[in-house]
Design a protein around this motif. Structure first.
Motif, PDB file in Angstrom:
ATOM      1  N   UNK A   1       0.862  -1.172   0.000  1.00  0.00           N
ATOM      2  CA  UNK A   1       0.000   0.000   0.000  1.00  0.00           C
ATOM      3  C   UNK A   1       0.909   1.237   0.000  1.00  0.00           C
ATOM      4  N   UNK A   2       0.606   2.187  -0.867  1.00  0.00           N
ATOM      5  CA  UNK A   2       1.415   3.404  -0.971  1.00  0.00           C
ATOM      6  C   UNK A   2       1.017   4.417   0.098  1.00  0.00           C
ATOM      7  N   UNK A   3       1.873   5.418   0.268  1.00  0.00           N
ATOM      8  CA  UNK A   3       1.567   6.502   1.198  1.00  0.00           C
ATOM      9  C   UNK A   3       0.263   7.191   0.816  1.00  0.00           C
ATOM     10  N   UNK A   4       0.014   7.352  -0.476  1.00  0.00           N
ATOM     11  CA  UNK A   4      -1.233   7.991  -0.926  1.00  0.00           C
ATOM     12  C   UNK A   4      -2.460   7.160  -0.569  1.00  0.00           C
ATOM     13  N   UNK A   5      -2.363   5.840  -0.735  1.00  0.00           N
ATOM     14  CA  UNK A   5      -3.471   4.953  -0.359  1.00  0.00           C
ATOM     15  C   UNK A   5      -3.746   5.039   1.144  1.00  0.00           C
ATOM     16  N   UNK A   6      -2.675   5.021   1.915  1.00  0.00           N
ATOM     17  CA  UNK A   6      -2.809   5.107   3.375  1.00  0.00           C
ATOM     18  C   UNK A   6      -3.410   6.451   3.756  1.00  0.00           C
ATOM     19  N   UNK A   7      -2.926   7.513   3.156  1.00  0.00           N
ATOM     20  CA  UNK A   7      -3.413   8.867   3.441  1.00  0.00           C
ATOM     21  C   UNK A   7      -4.910   8.985   3.168  1.00  0.00           C
ATOM     22  N   UNK A   8      -5.372   8.374   2.103  1.00  0.00           N
ATOM     23  CA  UNK A   8      -6.797   8.410   1.754  1.00  0.00           C
ATOM     24  C   UNK A   8      -7.624   7.761   2.870  1.00  0.00           C
ATOM     25  N   UNK A   9      -7.168   6.606   3.357  1.00  0.00           N
ATOM     26  CA  UNK A   9      -7.883   5.913   4.422  1.00  0.00           C
ATOM     27  C   UNK A   9      -7.849   6.722   5.726  1.00  0.00           C
ATOM     28  N   UNK A  10      -6.706   7.326   6.004  1.00  0.00           N
ATOM     29  CA  UNK A  10      -6.573   8.143   7.211  1.00  0.00           C
ATOM     30  C   UNK A  10      -7.551   9.306   7.169  1.00  0.00           C
ATOM     31  N   UNK A  11      -7.643   9.960   6.031  1.00  0.00           N
ATOM     32  CA  UNK A  11      -8.562  11.104   5.909  1.00  0.00           C
ATOM     33  C   UNK A  11     -10.008  10.678   6.187  1.00  0.00           C
ATOM     34  N   UNK A  12     -10.383   9.525   5.679  1.00  0.00           N
ATOM     35  CA  UNK A  12     -11.729   9.023   5.949  1.00  0.00           C
ATOM     36  C   UNK A  12     -11.962   8.808   7.437  1.00  0.00           C
ATOM     37  N   UNK A  13     -10.961   8.259   8.111  1.00  0.00           N
ATOM     38  CA  UNK A  13     -11.075   8.036   9.556  1.00  0.00           C
ATOM     39  C   UNK A  13     -11.118   9.364  10.308  1.00  0.00           C
ATOM     40  N   UNK A  14     -10.340  10.343   9.860  1.00  0.00           N
ATOM     41  CA  UNK A  14     -10.346  11.668  10.487  1.00  0.00           C
ATOM     42  C   UNK A  14     -11.736  12.286  10.377  1.00  0.00           C
ATOM     43  N   UNK A  15     -12.324  12.225   9.205  1.00  0.00           N
ATOM     44  CA  UNK A  15     -13.679  12.785   9.015  1.00  0.00           C
ATOM     45  C   UNK A  15     -14.681  12.108   9.942  1.00  0.00           C
ATOM     46  N   UNK A  16     -14.581  10.775  10.066  1.00  0.00           N
ATOM     47  CA  UNK A  16     -15.519  10.053  10.922  1.00  0.00           C
ATOM     48  C   UNK A  16     -15.365  10.480  12.378  1.00  0.00           C
ATOM     49  N   UNK A  17     -14.129  10.566  12.848  1.00  0.00           N
ATOM     50  CA  UNK A  17     -13.878  10.974  14.235  1.00  0.00           C
ATOM     51  C   UNK A  17     -14.370  12.402  14.458  1.00  0.00           C
ATOM     52  N   UNK A  18     -14.047  13.293  13.534  1.00  0.00           N
ATOM     53  CA  UNK A  18     -14.453  14.699  13.681  1.00  0.00           C
ATOM     54  C   UNK A  18     -15.976  14.835  13.665  1.00  0.00           C
ATOM     55  N   UNK A  19     -16.633  14.153  12.746  1.00  0.00           N
ATOM     56  CA  UNK A  19     -18.097  14.242  12.656  1.00  0.00           C
ATOM     57  C   UNK A  19     -18.791  13.642  13.873  1.00  0.00           C
ATOM     58  N   UNK A  20     -18.151  12.673  14.505  1.00  0.00           N
ATOM     59  CA  UNK A  20     -18.724  12.050  15.697  1.00  0.00           C
ATOM     60  C   UNK A  20     -18.467  12.877  16.962  1.00  0.00           C
ATOM     61  N   UNK A  21     -17.236  13.337  17.132  1.00  0.00           N
ATOM     62  CA  UNK A  21     -16.858  14.009  18.377  1.00  0.00           C
ATOM     63  C   UNK A  21     -16.932  15.534  18.315  1.00  0.00           C
ATOM     64  N   UNK A  22     -16.777  16.093  17.110  1.00  0.00           N
ATOM     65  CA  UNK A  22     -16.766  17.545  16.994  1.00  0.00           C
ATOM     66  C   UNK A  22     -15.457  18.145  17.481  1.00  0.00           C
ATOM     67  N   UNK A  23     -15.344  19.464  17.428  1.00  0.00           N
ATOM     68  CA  UNK A  23     -14.110  20.145  17.831  1.00  0.00           C
ATOM     69  C   UNK A  23     -14.058  20.405  19.337  1.00  0.00           C
ATOM     70  N   UNK A  24     -12.857  20.757  19.804  1.00  0.00           N
ATOM     71  CA  UNK A  24     -12.711  21.300  21.143  1.00  0.00           C
ATOM     72  C   UNK A  24     -12.321  20.350  22.250  1.00  0.00           C
ATOM     73  N   UNK A  25     -12.095  19.078  21.941  1.00  0.00           N
ATOM     74  CA  UNK A  25     -11.680  18.130  22.972  1.00  0.00           C
ATOM     75  C   UNK A  25     -10.150  18.085  23.047  1.00  0.00           C
ATOM     76  N   UNK A  26      -9.646  17.384  24.043  1.00  0.00           N
ATOM     77  CA  UNK A  26      -8.203  17.229  24.150  1.00  0.00           C
ATOM     78  C   UNK A  26      -7.664  16.376  23.004  1.00  0.00           C
ATOM     79  N   UNK A  27      -6.420  16.649  22.645  1.00  0.00           N
ATOM     80  CA  UNK A  27      -5.742  15.904  21.588  1.00  0.00           C
ATOM     81  C   UNK A  27      -5.763  14.400  21.867  1.00  0.00           C
ATOM     82  N   UNK A  28      -5.590  14.010  23.115  1.00  0.00           N
ATOM     83  CA  UNK A  28      -5.534  12.591  23.474  1.00  0.00           C
ATOM     84  C   UNK A  28      -6.842  11.856  23.154  1.00  0.00           C
TER      85      UNK A  28
END
Length: 125
Positions: free
Chosen positions: A1-28
């Motif tokens: 898997x290339x860095x671009x393929x991995x990056x695409x999957x990471x972005x999808x996971x980031x969107x899911x986490x952000x849409x679920x939790x929203x902004x303003x929480x601790x980094x951890x």
């Protein structure tokens, strides 16, 4: 898997986490949720990976920790700050150089629009 393929999957996971939790929480909190989402996708993820720093042919007794390393190829540096500052870009750029990795993602979860706060940083090797 290339860095671009991995990056695409990471972005999808980031969107899911952000849409679920929203902004303003601790980094951890975002780190834990993103780790969960990425491993659920079957990706190999290491959290808080300590990297030694070599200086003048010795290993310094202090190093740094990468928030997330995905598939041993992509570094993710997470923030939850008002605005990303130039030092945040320098930090991930140095992490990429010191680990000899090609791609990093700098993500600020304290954002009103997460799309604008996912920064792709390439190591000019």
């Amino acid at each position: 898997m290339t860095e671009n393929d991995i990056s695409f999957k990471i972005r999808g996971a980031i969107f899911k986490v952000y849409n679920t939790l929203g902004p303003g929480l601790f980094e951890s909190v975002y780190e834990s949720a993103l780790y969960y989402e990425l491993t659920k996708m079957g990706l190999k993820v290491v959290r808080q990976l300590e990297i030694s720093i070599i200086y003048d042919e010795i290993i310094l007794d202090i190093g740094f920790k990468i928030d997330l390393l995905v598939e041993d190829k992509v570094i993710i540096e997470l923030k939850s700050v008002e605005d990303l500052a130039p030092i945040h870009y320098k930090q991930i750029t140095n992490y990429l150089k010191l680990t000899n990795k090609k791609l990093g993602l700098l993500v600020n979860f304290n954002s009103t629009n997460i799309i604008n706060d996912i920064k792709r940083i390439a190591n000019k090797m």
